[in-house]
Structures are given as C-alpha cells and as structure tokens.
Write an enzyme that holds these catalytic residues in place. Structure first.
Site, short mmCIF file in Angstrom:
data_model
loop_
_atom_site.label_atom_id
_atom_site.label_comp_id
_atom_site.label_asym_id
_atom_site.label_seq_id
_atom_site.Cartn_x
_atom_site.Cartn_y
_atom_site.Cartn_z
N LYS A 91 0.84 -1.21 0.00
CA LYS A 91 0.00 0.00 0.00
C LYS A 91 0.87 1.25 0.00
CE LYS A 91 -1.69 1.71 4.03
NZ LYS A 91 -1.41 3.15 4.19
N ASN A 92 1.88 1.28 0.87
CA ASN A 92 2.67 2.50 1.02
C ASN A 92 3.59 2.77 -0.16
OD1 ASN A 92 1.37 2.97 3.38
ND2 ASN A 92 3.11 2.53 4.73
N ARG B 118 -4.72 10.52 4.44
CA ARG B 118 -3.66 11.52 4.64
C ARG B 118 -2.63 11.54 3.51
NH1 ARG B 118 -2.18 14.12 8.75
NH2 ARG B 118 -0.05 13.85 8.05
N CYS C 193 -5.06 12.82 12.97
CA CYS C 193 -5.55 11.45 12.82
C CYS C 193 -5.31 10.72 14.13
CB CYS C 193 -4.87 10.75 11.66
SG CYS C 193 -3.20 10.28 12.00
N ARG D 107 0.55 14.39 13.25
CA ARG D 107 1.12 14.17 11.92
C ARG D 107 1.13 15.42 11.05
NH1 ARG D 107 -0.93 8.36 9.75
NH2 ARG D 107 1.00 8.32 8.61
N PRO D 108 1.93 16.40 11.41
CA PRO D 108 1.99 17.63 10.61
C PRO D 108 2.64 17.40 9.24
CG PRO D 108 3.67 17.64 12.31
CD PRO D 108 2.86 16.39 12.53
N ILE D 109 2.54 18.41 8.36
CA ILE D 109 3.19 18.31 7.05
C ILE D 109 4.18 19.46 6.87
CG2 ILE D 109 1.38 17.02 5.85
CD1 ILE D 109 0.62 19.92 4.68
N ASP D 110 4.62 20.03 8.00
CA ASP D 110 5.53 21.18 7.92
C ASP D 110 6.81 20.86 7.14
OD1 ASP D 110 5.96 19.44 10.11
OD2 ASP D 110 7.33 20.85 11.03
N LEU D 111 7.32 19.64 7.29
CA LEU D 111 8.58 19.32 6.60
C LEU D 111 8.38 19.22 5.08
CD1 LEU D 111 9.96 16.70 9.18
CD2 LEU D 111 10.58 19.10 8.98
N ASP E 144 4.79 0.61 12.02
CA ASP E 144 3.59 -0.04 11.49
C ASP E 144 3.46 -1.50 11.91
OD1 ASP E 144 2.78 2.29 10.33
OD2 ASP E 144 3.25 1.72 8.27
N VAL F 299 8.29 6.95 16.80
CA VAL F 299 7.94 7.62 15.54
C VAL F 299 6.70 8.50 15.68
CG1 VAL F 299 7.40 7.31 13.09
CG2 VAL F 299 9.04 5.78 14.21
N ARG G 213 -8.58 -0.49 4.75
CA ARG G 213 -7.76 0.55 4.13
C ARG G 213 -6.40 -0.01 3.73
NH1 ARG G 213 -6.27 4.61 7.79
NH2 ARG G 213 -4.88 4.96 6.06
C1 UD1 Z 1 4.41 6.88 6.36
C2 UD1 Z 1 3.53 5.66 6.17
C3 UD1 Z 1 3.00 5.18 7.51
C4 UD1 Z 1 4.15 4.96 8.49
C5 UD1 Z 1 5.05 6.18 8.57
C6 UD1 Z 1 6.30 5.96 9.41
C7 UD1 Z 1 2.62 5.97 3.96
C8 UD1 Z 1 1.44 6.27 3.11
N1 UD1 Z 1 2.45 5.99 5.28
O1 UD1 Z 1 3.58 7.91 6.89
O2 UD1 Z 1 2.29 3.95 7.31
O3 UD1 Z 1 3.61 4.70 9.78
O4 UD1 Z 1 5.48 6.57 7.25
O5 UD1 Z 1 7.00 4.85 8.94
O6 UD1 Z 1 3.69 5.68 3.46
N2 UD1 Z 1 6.45 14.62 10.66
C9 UD1 Z 1 6.54 15.97 10.97
N3 UD1 Z 1 6.42 16.87 9.95
C10 UD1 Z 1 6.22 16.49 8.67
C11 UD1 Z 1 6.13 15.12 8.36
C12 UD1 Z 1 6.26 14.20 9.39
O7 UD1 Z 1 6.72 16.35 12.12
O8 UD1 Z 1 6.11 17.37 7.78
C13 UD1 Z 1 6.57 13.63 11.75
C14 UD1 Z 1 5.32 12.79 11.93
O9 UD1 Z 1 4.38 13.44 12.74
C15 UD1 Z 1 5.88 11.54 12.55
C16 UD1 Z 1 7.25 11.41 11.90
O10 UD1 Z 1 7.57 12.70 11.39
O11 UD1 Z 1 6.04 11.73 13.93
C17 UD1 Z 1 7.32 10.41 10.76
O12 UD1 Z 1 6.27 10.68 9.84
P1 UD1 Z 1 6.39 10.31 8.30
O13 UD1 Z 1 7.60 9.47 8.07
O14 UD1 Z 1 6.27 11.55 7.50
O15 UD1 Z 1 5.10 9.41 8.09
P2 UD1 Z 1 4.09 9.41 6.89
O16 UD1 Z 1 4.80 9.69 5.60
O17 UD1 Z 1 2.91 10.25 7.23
#
Ligand code: UD1
Length: 417
Positions: free
Chosen positions: A22-23, A92, A116, A121-125, A304, A326, A397
């Site tokens: 899926k990922n 997401r 969620c 789970r922010p997207i700031d990065l 996961d 994580v 899902r």
């Molecule tokens: C992906 C996987 C999810 C898995 C996760 C960690 C997909 C579709 N989903 O989620 O199944 O559990 O990797 O292996 O591939 N973070 C920030 N800012 C950001 C982005 C992330 O602070 O802009 C933090 C998140 O809150 C979290 C950590 O970084 O604590 C890791 O998140 P990330 O690796 O980005 O996970 P996803 O890509 O959302």
C-alpha cells in the site's frame, strides 16, 4: 459498519502470499501526475486507500482502470490542480499530490489532511522542502496554496526523516531546474520503489534507500510501467499471525530483506524463522520470551508493526518493553488489549507488556486505526471464545482480503455486515 468476529484457539498453518505494498502504491499513483500518458502498475493491492487515490486522480482529470491487480492511470493535460477536502480527509497520503502538481503546473491547492488517530502528523517538513525549492506557500481556509514560477533545485536537510516528506520533495525535484539534495532522507523500501519508477519515467534520482538522495531535474518525464514491491507490513502481520497461534506459516511473494528488524526480534524471542528467495517461514514454536523493541525509521523496527508485535508479546513468557519513537500517540490499541485481559501498562511512549500465554479472553473491542485493527484481530486468534473487532473499515484501508487469507490458514474469522 462491518465488524470482524474472531473465534480464538485455532492454530494457523500453511502458505499465504503477500499483496503489493500500500505505502508504495500510493506515492506511485501520485507520481503519475508528473507525466501525461498511460502509466501501468502491476501487483497493486485491492484496498480502500488505493480506491481513494484513484478518486483523487480522477478529480484531477485522470482516468483509472483497475483489473486483476493491474492499475492503468491515463493522465491527460490537466486543467485542475486542486485536491478537495472531501477526498483528502479520507486519506492523509493525498498530500503526496502536492509535489507532483506543483512541479508540473507551477501551482497546487491541496486540502490540509488534518489530525488522525495516531497523532497530529503535521506536514511542515513537506512544505519546508517545497519552500526551499522556491515555492510560495500559504494556508487559507484549510487549504495549502502553493505556487512557483519554476521550482529550483535546492539542498534540503530534513530535521527528522519523513517518509511522505522525502517522497513529496523527491517527486517535485524531478522537474525542477538543477540539482536537489535531500539530506537525512527516509530510507524505507517504498522510497526506493518510487525512485525506481521515477527513473523509469526518465528522472535522474540517485541514492534512494540511503540518507542522501540526489535528484537532477529534467525538462519532461514520460509514463512507464512498473510492478509494486511486496507489502512488508502485511507480510509481517501474517507471519505474526502464524507465530501467535504457535503454527507454521510461510508468506510467499514477500521481500524477507525488508522484514529484517522483525525477524531479528522474533528470533530473539525464540521463534525459528527461515527465508528462501521471496518466502519467509515461521516454524512451530512453544514458549517464546518477552523481548523489548523500539520503533524508529527504517531499517529499525517499523512503527507499522508495533501494535501487531505487542499482541504477540501478550503471549510471551516474561516482560516486554515496547517503545514508540515515531508517532506520539500510537498506543490506542493498549486499552483494547487490556479489555481482552492483557496485562499492559502504557506510559506516553513506552508500554510494558507482562506476557502470560493463554491469558486473553474474547470481548468486543474497537479498532482505532489500521495497524491497531490488525493487532486486535491477531489477539483474537488466541483469545478464549469470541472477539468482535468493531470498525473494521480501518483494516480494509490497508489489508487486502485479510479474513480470506487468515481463514485459508485455518483461522475462524467472519465479517459481520
Ligand atoms: C508513512 C507511512 C505510515 C508509516 C510512517 C512511518 C505511507 C502512506 N504511510 O507515513 O504507514 O507509519 O510513514 O513509517 O507511506 N512529521 C513531521 N512533519 C512532517 C512530516 C512528518 O513532524 O512534515 C513527523 C510525523 O508526525 C511523525 C514522523 O515525522 O512523527 C514520521 O512521519 P512520516 O515518516 O512523514 O510518516 P508518513 O509519511 O505520514
């Protein structure tokens, strides 16, 4: 809302096959936005999240056709570069359309995914990465608005390795002017799979799978054909399903190398695990020990698989300390396991599991997220009597036909509509 009724006490034995990841499938589907034409993907899992990704692509003017695990995406010169809240809120990972849309059309409007169950789970990065490449980013009425005259290659150092952030920036950088360097990149196998597809499309991506990824921008990409890698999380879940019942289960069509951290911990616990080509087998074991795990980015123990491993540890002899690094709120399954009579003390990011074989008792429980659902089904396989897992839509899902796969191995599970 569907439920899953699991009758515990049946040993699982036999051979089952992993589905496509899926990922991996989700970012690959969004990568199609980078080039017009017909993109063909094989080994695409039949999942609700894949359907959501297709719905999003269709809302962006693409056509999709799914048959026998092959998905064709027809990308036409788009007029739309807007991902609506109605679609993004369901999944997401929809945020992964931001990079490709911005790189291709110089602008994008994508709904913020919101919180969620497993944390904020922010997207700031992701946004920092786009900004470093010269995008102007603003947030208005719940939408991210991004625009640029032309993305420029940049050096991006992620504060923490983010899977989605690495994928989004990597996709955006394929069509940027000049070279982009992603440092402290995530190293997950799904990132390598995405890089391989981007390179088939004509991109110049090097270093995926290491912490430094170099992308040299090109002017144009073309549609290509690709086979999605096996789902390591599903394979690990099926392996644990065999293990927790003391049975012998082989998972074929998997990638044992991607399961290394799980295999190491299962062996430490006392399980005999063998691998051969694309197969991994857990052999019949009695009396496994409690072992400690700490989740962290790949190649460490996958977050996961944390919930499923916790289910296994409830049946171990002795104590297991499970540390989640994580996500900040990924112990929602603990209280549900406790409802099944497990002895677990959660403390923010650490849970202490005092295992006792045969102690779980069936009860109604509530699934809170995808991997928590899998954990509760696994616990149900060994709980006395019946465990009814509510809100099983979470499972749909990310797991293709889970109940059919478990039943074929000898489990007694039933979907209750
Ligand atoms: C992906 C996987 C999810 C898995 C996760 C960690 C997909 C579709 N989903 O989620 O199944 O559990 O990797 O292996 O591939 N973070 C920030 N800012 C950001 C982005 C992330 O602070 O802009 C933090 C998140 O809150 C979290 C950590 O970084 O604590 C890791 O998140 P990330 O690796 O980005 O996970 P996803 O890509 O959302």
């Amino acid at each position: 809302m569907d439920k899953m009724a699991v009758r515990g006490g049946h040993q699982l034995n036999g051979v089952t096959a992993a589905s496509g990841a899926k990922n991996s499938a989700l970012p690959l589907l969004f990568a199609t936005l980078l080039a017009d034409g017909e993109h063909v993907f094989h080994n695409v899992p039949d999942l609700v999240d894949v359907k959501s990704a297709c719905a999003l692509l269709e809302s962006l003017g693409c056509e999709t056709c799914y048959k026998d695990h092959t998905l064709r995406v027809f990308v036409k010169p788009a007029r739309v570069a807007e991902a609506s809240y109605d679609i993004v809120r369901k999944m997401r990972a929809s945020i992964l359309c931001l990079g490709p849309l911005l790189a291709r059309y110089m602008e994008a409007k994508v709904s913020l995914p919101g919180g969620c169950a497993i944390g904020t789970r922010p997207i700031d990065l992701h946004l920092e990465g786009m900004k470093a490449m010269g995008a102007e980013i603003s947030v208005d009425a719940g939408y991210v608005l991004a625009k640029t005259v032309k993305l420029q290659g940049a050096k991006i150092l992620f504060e923490a390795p983010t899977v989605g952030g690495t994928e989004n920036v990597m996709m955006a950088a394929t069509l940027a002017d000049g070279e982009t360097l992603i440092e402290n990149a995530a190293k997950e196998p799904e990132i390598v799979d995405l890089a391989n597809y981007l390179n088939k499309m004509g991109a110049k991506v090097e270093g995926a799978g290491t912490s430094i990824i170099r992308i040299r921008g090109v002017n144009k990409l073309k549609a290509a054909e690709h086979t999605v890698i096996p789902d390591r999380i599903e394979a690990g879940t099926l392996l644990i399903a065999g293990a927790i019942t003391g049975g012998e289960v082989t998972v074929t069509r998997s990638a044992p190398a991607d399961l290394e951290a799980l295999i190491v911990k299962m062996r430490e616990s006392g399980f005999k695990i063998t691998t051969s080509g694309d197969s991994v087998t857990v052999h019949r074991t009695r009396g496994w020990r409690g072992v400690d795990i700490t989740t962290a980015p790949h190649p460490a123990f996958a977050t996961d698989l944390q919930a499923q491993f916790m289910a296994l540890m409830t049946q171990a002899e002795g104590t297991s300390v499970i540390t989640e690094t994580v996500f900040e709120n990924r112990f929602m399954h603990v209280q549900e396991l406790v409802r099944l009579n497990a002895d677990i003390t959660p403390k923010t990011r650490v849970a202490v599991v005092r295992g006792t074989p045969g102690k779980l008792m069936g009860a109604p429980v509530m699934a809170t997220d995808l991997r928590a659902s899998a954990c509760l089904v696994l616990a149900g396989l060994v709980a006395e009597g019946e465990t009814v897992v509510n809100r099983i839509y979470h499972l749909d899902r990310g797991y293709e036909n889970m109940e059919a796969k478990l039943m074929a191995l000898g489990a007694q599970v039933e979907r209750v509509k």
